[in-house]
Design an enzyme around this catalytic site. Structure first.
Site, PDB file in Angstrom:
ATOM      1  N   ARG A 365     -22.845  24.975  26.140  1.00  0.00           N
ATOM      2  CA  ARG A 365     -23.046  24.700  26.798  1.00  0.00           C
ATOM      3  C   ARG A 365     -23.853  25.557  27.083  1.00  0.00           C
ATOM      4  O   ARG A 365     -24.218  26.204  27.478  1.00  0.00           O
ATOM      5  CB  ARG A 365     -22.187  24.506  27.607  1.00  0.00           C
ATOM      6  CG  ARG A 365     -23.007  22.825  28.910  1.00  0.00           C
ATOM      7  CD  ARG A 365     -21.772  23.081  29.696  1.00  0.00           C
ATOM      8  NE  ARG A 365     -22.308  21.938  31.204  1.00  0.00           N
ATOM      9  CZ  ARG A 365     -22.069  21.538  32.020  1.00  0.00           C
ATOM     10  NH1 ARG A 365     -21.161  22.416  33.172  1.00  0.00           N
ATOM     11  NH2 ARG A 365     -23.200  21.574  33.102  1.00  0.00           N
ATOM     12  N   HIS A 366     -25.245  24.752  28.096  1.00  0.00           N
ATOM     13  CA  HIS A 366     -26.363  25.480  28.095  1.00  0.00           C
ATOM     14  C   HIS A 366     -26.339  25.715  29.654  1.00  0.00           C
ATOM     15  O   HIS A 366     -25.051  25.746  30.158  1.00  0.00           O
ATOM     16  CB  HIS A 366     -27.468  24.005  28.609  1.00  0.00           C
ATOM     17  CG  HIS A 366     -26.974  22.753  29.231  1.00  0.00           C
ATOM     18  ND1 HIS A 366     -26.999  22.620  31.009  1.00  0.00           N
ATOM     19  CD2 HIS A 366     -26.666  21.722  29.303  1.00  0.00           C
ATOM     20  CE1 HIS A 366     -26.515  21.582  31.217  1.00  0.00           C
ATOM     21  NE2 HIS A 366     -26.149  21.137  30.256  1.00  0.00           N
ATOM     22  N   HIS A 551     -24.740  20.193  25.137  1.00  0.00           N
ATOM     23  CA  HIS A 551     -24.335  20.136  26.218  1.00  0.00           C
ATOM     24  C   HIS A 551     -22.767  20.396  26.746  1.00  0.00           C
ATOM     25  O   HIS A 551     -21.813  20.557  25.967  1.00  0.00           O
ATOM     26  CB  HIS A 551     -24.056  18.334  26.675  1.00  0.00           C
ATOM     27  CG  HIS A 551     -25.822  18.571  26.914  1.00  0.00           C
ATOM     28  ND1 HIS A 551     -26.632  18.166  27.743  1.00  0.00           N
ATOM     29  CD2 HIS A 551     -26.371  17.546  25.777  1.00  0.00           C
ATOM     30  CE1 HIS A 551     -28.150  17.387  27.204  1.00  0.00           C
ATOM     31  NE2 HIS A 551     -27.563  18.104  25.588  1.00  0.00           N
TER      32      HIS A 551
END
Length: 624
Positions: A365-366, A551
């Site tokens: 995930r970012h 995400h």
């Protein structure tokens, strides 16, 4: 001898008779030692001489674990010799003197070629033959000099081996693993990550500059002999602390250990409740006995001080230095050691190759996005009346990339916060320290994801070598995006102009224009399944990690298709995704032998930290 002992002796001695060579085992049996303990002693002493093994047995006569069928753990290392080794040893001394001890001091200078693995005591000589065969096969292509590039980070300093020499070394490690599987029926996992020779690890940050200065005095470019060393350790004490006795101690009570100068003691720090102050409970490496000892009679030792070096293969000499005249170890017929058992057929070897060369996917995930901290009105907080960006808080990024429609396009495509950038760099640094070898990188087109991918690559020193492949198919579920249209995302040209090293040639599974606003859950999970299938098929078939930066939803929607699992219920999916933190990771490995993917531990630990609320000094009333 008992029936089991007789069968084991017959099994081992018959193999030795087939080779027509003297045995180290027979003198030990003649002294009255059982077969299984004699083999254990030979493995524990490196199968050098019967005298060493008999001394070991006499010392361990009171060892309560002597009859336990616990094999040694083995590993293969590539070690420098000659002038380079002398320079490295000088660095070891000076770095310890000037900057205290760090994790690198625990082991001799080396490049790890495989993970530790176990081997039954009566098959140990097969490892020596596997080493000889692998060395003979690779020696003609082994480089005369290894190009070593110095790399430094906040917690790691070392040399990296790159390009074709690294491929030759990996081929040697893989060949050794295959030979061990054929000869000794052991599973060996060769190193497929970034090959490195560690100089310092987990040191104090303020020592980094001093360590770098000391490292620059090392000149690794000159040709030097490199030796592959097969070593073993006692697997029971892997996570224990190792102490060395510096004084003689004679026990005053029967639950105390005898100490002689030079003895090594294994101590488990988590099992010291019974020990009085100044005392510890430990197990003697020399005798295998456990008891109390005065801690001030000892000093800290290195992890590898108790390891046993079995055999070596020196490439520059193109000869196996293991072929000493020490009983079984020099047993040859027509100059060739014979395998300990019938080799497997070709299909079995191909299956082994498939197991060794595993493709893997790391879904990440970012990092923290700026609107996650400052809310939906974040853009109004950092915009001037004429539409220019300024930084109202240190957690806002220093600047924003230029976009064709100006700053307003960032409203639904926010960047990383300053902390998000820091998180991404920390993850990249941890991946570097873990030795992960990236094959390719894919990113969602969201700016925060592309930024995260870039910062990870920068810490891995791969930002110029690996291009980011932007895959719109792994973008967030568009139902969760505000508005009736999909967000305006940066084009490849805009990303390239902003100095992101994106691939302009990559053909995505889903073009950016194909994203549907407010798509259904079924449409979303199908899009992700098709995308991850496309990603794994377009990557080359060589060994390496496919990094997918997306995400929170990516960790579920892009891994379940690989694992052959159906989509979750949409409500459960939404609940799960809310719990995934910044830089959360899922790691999948392809098991070619069984034709499936498996979820395994990620290569790095999770990142946990607390919140830090805003502070206004104007609201501070002194003394209240």
């Amino acid at each position: 001898m008992a029936a089991g002992e007789t069968q084991l002796y017959a099994k081992v001695s018959n193999k030795l008779k087939v080779r027509g060579t003297p045995s180290l085992l027979e003198p030990l049996l003649g002294m009255g030692f059982p077969v299984h303990t004699a083999l254990k002693a030979l493995a524990a002493t490196g199968r050098k001489t019967a005298e060493e093994a008999s001394d070991w047995l006499r010392c361990h006569r009171d060892d309560p674990s002597l009859d336990d069928p616990i094999p040694q753990e083995y590993a293969l290392f590539l070690c420098p010799t000659g002038s380079l080794l002398e320079q490295l040893q000088e660095f070891w001394r000076e770095s310890r003197r000037q900057c205290t001890k760090n994790r690198a001091h625990e082991v001799f200078p080396h490049i790890t070629l495989c993970d530790f693995f176990t081997c039954e005591d009566h098959k140990v000589e097969c490892l020596y033959e596997a080493l000889r065969r692998a060395g003979d096969r690779i020696r003609a292509s082994f480089p005369a000099a290894l190009p070593l590039a110095l790399h430094s980070s906040i917690s790691y300093l070392g040399f990296f081996v790159n390009d074709s020499p690294a491929d030759v070394i990996r081929e040697f490690a893989t060949t050794f693993a295959m030979e061990v599987a054929v000869l000794a029926d052991c599973t060996v996992k060769p190193c497929t990550k970034q090959l490195h020779l560690t100089l310092a690890h987990k040191f104090y940050p303020h020592h980094q500059r001093t360590l770098e200065q000391l490292a620059r005095a090392i000149h690794p470019g000159h040709a030097c002999p490199w030796t592959a060393a097969l070593c073993s350790r006692d697997m029971r004490f892997v996570h224990y602390q190792t102490l060395r006795a510096i004084f003689q101690y004679n026990p005053q009570n029967e639950d105390e250990l005898t100490l002689s100068p030079g003895d090594y003691i294994f101590v488990d720090p988590s099992q010291q409740e019974e020990a009085s102050e100044g005392w510890v409970i430990g197990t003697s490496h020399r005798t295998g006995c456990r008891g109390f000892l005065p801690e001030n009679y000892t000093e800290q030792a290195n992890e590898s001080d108790t390891w046993v070096k079995h055999r070596t293969y020196t490439f520059s000499l193109a000869t196996d230095l293991a072929s000493r005249k020490d009983g079984e170890t020099s047993s040859r017929r027509n100059g060739e050691l014979h395998p300990c058992q019938t080799p497997r057929d070709v299909s079995s070897i191909q299956a082994l190759q498939a197991t060794i060369a595993r493709k893997s996917v790391l879904a990440v995930r970012h990092g923290e996005r700026v609107d996650q901290i400052f809310g939906k009105s974040w853009l109004q907080q950092c915009s001037t009346p004429d539409g220019k960006y300024y930084r109202p808080d240190l957690n806002f990024p220093c600047s924003l990339p230029r976009r064709s429609n100006g700053i307003k396009d960032f409203e639904h495509d926010p960047p990383l916060s300053s902390c998000g950038i820091f998180q991404s760099r920390m993850a990249g640094e941890a991946l570097l320290d873990s030795g992960v070898r990236l094959a390719c990188v894919f990113s969602s087109p969201a700016l925060r994801c592309v930024q995260t991918a870039r910062h990870i690559l920068e810490e891995l020193k791969l930002e110029k070598k690996i291009k980011i492949r932007v895959e719109p198919g792994i973008f967030e579920w568009t139902k969760w995006e505000s508005g009736k249209t999909t967000p305006t995302l940066m084009t490849l040209d805009e990303l390239k102009e902003a100095d992101f090293n994106v691939s302009m040639d990559y053909r995505p599974a889903f073009p950016l224009a194909s994203l549907l606003p407010a798509e259904s859950y079924d449409e979303y999970v199908n899009r992700c399944a098709v995308s991850v299938g496309w990603i794994t098929s377009t990557c080359p078939r060589d060994v390496g990690v496919i990094l997918i930066v997306g995400h929170g939803s990516t960790l579920d929607s892009c891994t379940r298709p690989l694992l052959g699992l159906p989509p979750r219920d949409s409500a459960d999916f939404a609940q799960l995704v809310r719990k995934i933190p910044s830089l959360g990771m899922c790691f999948c490995e392809e098991n070619k032998e069984e034709g499936k993917w498996e979820l395994v531990n990620p290569p790095v630990k999770t990142l946990t930290h607390g919140s830090n609320s805003a502070f206004n000094w104007r609201n501070w009333i002194q003394g209240s």
